[in-house]
Design an enzyme around this catalytic site. Structure first.
Site, mmCIF file in Angstrom:
data_model
loop_
_atom_site.group_PDB
_atom_site.id
_atom_site.type_symbol
_atom_site.label_atom_id
_atom_site.label_comp_id
_atom_site.label_asym_id
_atom_site.label_seq_id
_atom_site.Cartn_x
_atom_site.Cartn_y
_atom_site.Cartn_z
ATOM 1 N N CYS A 22 0.833 -1.204 0.000
ATOM 2 C CA CYS A 22 0.000 0.000 0.000
ATOM 3 C C CYS A 22 0.864 1.249 0.000
ATOM 4 O O CYS A 22 2.090 1.174 0.037
ATOM 5 C CB CYS A 22 -0.946 0.007 1.205
ATOM 6 S SG CYS A 22 -0.079 0.179 2.782
ATOM 7 N N CYS A 25 3.521 1.624 2.631
ATOM 8 C CA CYS A 25 4.771 0.904 2.359
ATOM 9 C C CYS A 25 5.705 1.794 1.549
ATOM 10 O O CYS A 25 6.914 1.851 1.796
ATOM 11 C CB CYS A 25 4.493 -0.382 1.596
ATOM 12 S SG CYS A 25 3.382 -1.528 2.420
ATOM 13 N N ASP A 508 5.146 25.242 -34.684
ATOM 14 C CA ASP A 508 6.151 25.874 -35.537
ATOM 15 C C ASP A 508 5.759 25.560 -36.987
ATOM 16 O O ASP A 508 5.179 24.504 -37.256
ATOM 17 C CB ASP A 508 7.527 25.302 -35.231
ATOM 18 C CG ASP A 508 8.588 25.843 -36.177
ATOM 19 O OD1 ASP A 508 8.732 27.068 -36.254
ATOM 20 O OD2 ASP A 508 9.243 25.023 -36.849
ATOM 21 N N ASP A 708 10.441 20.972 -33.959
ATOM 22 C CA ASP A 708 11.328 19.891 -34.380
ATOM 23 C C ASP A 708 12.282 19.442 -33.289
ATOM 24 O O ASP A 708 13.067 18.527 -33.491
ATOM 25 C CB ASP A 708 12.101 20.271 -35.641
ATOM 26 C CG ASP A 708 12.999 21.488 -35.425
ATOM 27 O OD1 ASP A 708 13.229 21.854 -34.262
ATOM 28 O OD2 ASP A 708 13.470 22.059 -36.430
ATOM 29 N N ASP A 712 13.711 24.723 -32.128
ATOM 30 C CA ASP A 712 12.662 25.282 -31.287
ATOM 31 C C ASP A 712 12.864 24.977 -29.809
ATOM 32 O O ASP A 712 11.929 25.096 -29.010
ATOM 33 C CB ASP A 712 11.296 24.738 -31.733
ATOM 34 C CG ASP A 712 11.024 25.030 -33.196
ATOM 35 O OD1 ASP A 712 11.153 26.191 -33.600
ATOM 36 O OD2 ASP A 712 10.697 24.079 -33.927
#
Length: 816
Positions: A22, A25, A508, A708, A712
């Site tokens: 859980c 833990c 772009d 790309d 960019d």
């Protein structure tokens, strides 16, 4: 700085953890690891059951981390490898090889037996692979063979072993609990003869059936509870141990005849068995959340046909080296990444890009490992092998994403830290209220103590911290895995969440919305003898001596039409104007209006055609032959196929779509009108794109920037989520948090839509987890649920959360 952006002295490792049940833990393991000197960060994922640790290797190391994990009651999954090492000459060889193996990071134990010529290696699969161990042995001068025990996924094998153990516990639990429950119900409902139901041995029979369930099937809960309490924390094991023990031990004095009352052995057994059933089903379902990784790993071919010293030979994939010449026949998988040097074929790259159409391969083309050769035969030179291949990078990125934590998980983590202590407090209050303040109704068959105890047990076993801990990571695992299948690499849970909240997509232009290279779009031949082809042939014959992108577009189109070009003579170029040359004895000029005007060339009525092309944002290339303009060729960076449809789909999803470009306003608007964007940001220099993104953000937009991934980069970093498109095999170097393996714009639509679906699933899971506990804990405290129903509801809650996340596996994306 290293690849992860941390300081050089800091390293990161991932360890597979076993025994967690859980969210508490998770918190225990994280807290314990952070106490180590030199550990900067520790993050544990419940769904993937992995711990990611950033640490200073000068202050701490792997043995200390494993010791910490084991100290708090959990384990680290290990794989075992047995290798045959022929021709070990003496004990010195064996000792030297042992020393080599023990120095490898991730190797826990290594022993080499001289007489049997065997090496046994115990290792951590997230840190080192069997292939890397073999390579280290080869580097030491030995040749391992007859590999046994090797698994493509030894970590998965360790998980499967745990599932088999849970199954054995479950079967034992069912074998004892079912007859116990049936006997108890038959006795309570008066279905048994009085002589049996009231016999002295009846309670002893129930004790005999309940005890194996309590202390064998339930042993893990006692062990887990003791370890948790020893570490001053409380987890799900504590709740189960307390609840089942209360029912079991309350029944003992009644069985021994020390007090009167009703025994509840069946309640204790059913609680443990139902929860064990739930954990078993949950473990199986959790195994399905990582199926995408298993599929990717299964794509890897086992062997490669390599040419060495003029001989063809089949070698194991891990023996292929950079520079090897590899042969691929029809129907075979490409073994590693490289460049085609001979042959022609079409290759199915759907595993990489998500696109089903085969891609043509000719000399100079790049091929990627695990893609499938469909038709022809070719040779290629290996350029990337092992961990450097595109597939290996994809697997690593998906594993990192699946182990990451989404911000939305923070609330669940905060609640989980206090959840179990709060439940124990509510259970105690429930007992006290029912015992001291609520009177028994007339003719009640149970005592006030029994009633209070039963309601307290119901509160303890109805509470479920597991569902809260699994709500986010299971959805992230399935979502990122499904993305990888579709050619979408989502590198973290954070990126997944932010992409799902996007309000504006900014594309772009060059290379993203458009192909990024000029193409011939129109040929207006006028009165040119021979028509379009002759006009293009003459112009291309001149341009083939030029390196200008427009000239390259003309030559490419001539090649597409299979036109035979002539050799130009007396070639000359005027920068910004055009080129000219003698072609087959004719003076051919290829250029713009200014070039024709300065050379006194008559336009022959082509002025209107030039204006029309310019209005369409195309470059008008005039072609003059012997002083007379004979035609105009239109050249433009054309819009990608499917761009308009992708933009329309994004707008249909309620998103605003913008385009950013350095082109002039007229050209930008022409492209924008073709694809249908809402907003145009034109004449923006590359260095200013990030500032334009920031302006949009100040207006309240949540931006997904699509570019790309190279030019960019600043804008991709500024946006809430950067999407790098068409990066191909260089997936690891891209800084964008989302990478599209193909140049298809529908990948952008799928990435955002998948992120939305995943975020929706996370919210559904969290709502269920909180709603379940908020509603049912008070119901149990109010006495509306008996402990057995509560245990069943608890088991169901975790299964529901995991199953809801698995629905994402069926995702196919919006229609495009």
């Amino acid at each position: 700085m290293n690849a992860k952006g941390t300081m050089d002295k800091t390293r990161q490792i991932t360890l597979p953890i076993t025994g967690m049940t859980c969210a508490n833990c998770v918190a225990t393991v994280e807290r314990s690891l952070k106490k180590l000197d030199g550990v900067d960060r520790a993050f544990v994922n419940l769904s993937s059951e992995r711990a990611t640790i950033d640490f200073d290797p000068q202050l701490t190391g792997l043995p200390e981390m494993i010791a910490r994990i084991q100290k708090v009651g959990y384990g680290v999954a290990e794989g075992e490898l047995v290798l045959i090492i022929p021709r070990l000459s003496d004990s010195a060889d064996a000792q030297r090889l042992e020393g080599t193996l023990r120095k490898l990071e991730g190797v826990r134990q290594a022993s080499v037996n001289l007489s049997s010529e065997q090496a046994r290696i115990v290792f951590i699969p997230t840190l080192i692979t069997p292939t890397e161990i073999k390579q280290a042995i080869q580097a030491a001068g030995f040749k391992p063979s007859e590999l046994s025990g090797e698994s493509e996924d030894v970590e998965r094998a360790a998980r499967q072993k745990e599932i088999r153990l849970q199954k054995r516990f479950l079967l034992v639990g069912l074998a004892f609990t079912v007859p116990l429950f049936l006997f108890a119900m038959a006795r309570d409902l008066g279905l048994l003869p009085h002589t049996i139901s009231h016999a002295a041995w009846a309670n002893w029979l129930m004790l005999a059936l309940a005890t194996p369930v309590q202390f064998y099937v339930g042993s893990q809960y006692y062990t887990g509870a003791l370890k948790a309490l020893r570490n001053r924390s409380a987890n799900m094991d504590v709740l189960i141990a307390m609840g089942s023990s209360a029912a079991y031990f309350y029944s003992l004095p009644i069985t021994f005849g020390w007090m009167e009352g009703h025994v509840y052995f069946e309640t204790a057994a059913v609680i443990i068995t139902l929860i064990k059933l739930g954990k078993f089903l949950e473990a199986r379902a959790k195994g399905q959340t990582s199926e995408a990784i298993k599929k990717l790993m299964g794509l890897r071919p086992k062997t490669a046909r390599v040419v060495r010293d003029g001989q063809e030979m089949d070698l194991p994939i891990d023996q292929v080296t950079v520079g090897d010449i590899v042969i691929v026949r029809p129907g075979e998988k490409v073994p590693v990444d490289g460049e085609v040097i001979e042959g022609h074929s079409s290759v199915d790259e759907s595993m990489l890009t998500g696109e089903s159409l085969p891609v043509e391969k000719v000399p100079g083309s790049r091929v990627v490992g695990a893609t499938i050769n469909k038709s022809g035969w070719f040779k290629f030179r290996a350029e990337k092998v092992g961990k450097d291949t595109a597939l290996a990078q994809i697997i690593r990125l998906v594993e990192e994403a699946q182990g990451s934590r989404a911000p939305i998980q923070k609330l669940a983590d905060q609640v989980s830290a206090y959840f179990v202590p709060a439940v124990i407090l509510i259970a105690l209050i429930t007992f006290l209220v029912w015992y001291f303040f609520i009177p028994l109704p007339a003719g009640a068959e149970v005592t006030a103590f029994t009633r209070a105890l039963i309601n307290m047990v119901a509160v303890l076993v109805i509470a479920c911290p597991c569902a809260m801990g699994l709500a986010t990571p299971t959805a992230v695992m399935v979502g990122t895995g499904k993305g990888a299948e579709l050619g979408i690499l989502i590198k973290s849970g954070d990126a997944l969440e932010r992409a799902g909240k996007t309000t504006t997509v900014v594309f772009d232009k060059t290379g993203t919305l458009t192909r990024g290279q000029p193409e011939v779009t129109d040929i207006l031949a006028g009165e040119m003898p021979g028509g379009e082809d002759e006009l293009l042939r003459l112009a291309s014959s001149v341009e083939k001596a030029s390196e200008h992108p427009v000239g390259e577009a003309l030559v490419a189109e001539a090649g597409n039409r299979h036109l035979g070009l002539a050799q130009p003579e007396d070639f000359g170029a005027v920068t910004g104007h055009g080129v000219q040359a003698l072609v087959e004895g004719r003076r051919v000029m290829v250029g713009n209006l200014r070039m024709m005007s300065e050379n006194g060339v008559h336009l022959n009525g082509m002025h209107s055609a030039v204006e029309k092309l310019q209005q369409e944002a195309k470059t008008a290339v005039l072609v003059a032959v012997d002083g007379q303009v004979r035609g105009v060729i239109g050249v433009a960076d054309v819009v990608k196929e499917g761009a308009a449809q992708a933009v329309a789909t994004l707008k249909g999803m309620g998103l605003r779509v913008a385009m950013i470009t350095g082109d002039n306003q007229a050209t930008a608007l022409a492209i924008a009108s073709q694809v249908g964007v809402d907003q145009v940001l034109a004449e923006v220099l590359p260095g200013d794109k990030a500032a334009e993104i920031k302006k949009l953000q100040t207006q309240g937009a949540v931006i997904a920037m699509v570019g790309d991934g190279i030019n960019d980069a600043p804008a991709l970093a500024q946006a809430e989520v950067g999407i790098a498109i068409g990066t191909g095999t260089d997936v690891a170097i891209s800084t964008a948090p989302i990478v599209l393996m193909s140049g298809e714009l529908k990948g952008v639509v799928r990435a955002i839509d998948l992120s939305r679906r995943t975020l929706k699933t996370i919210k559904q899971n969290l709502f269920w987890a909180f709603f379940y506990n908020v509603i049912l804990i008070p119901a149990a405290a109010a006495g509306f649920l008996n402990p057995m129903l509560a245990a069943g509801a608890m088991a169901f809650s975790s299964i529901f959360v995991v199953s809801n996340s698995l629905r994402l596996k069926r995702y196919s994306g919006p229609a495009l």
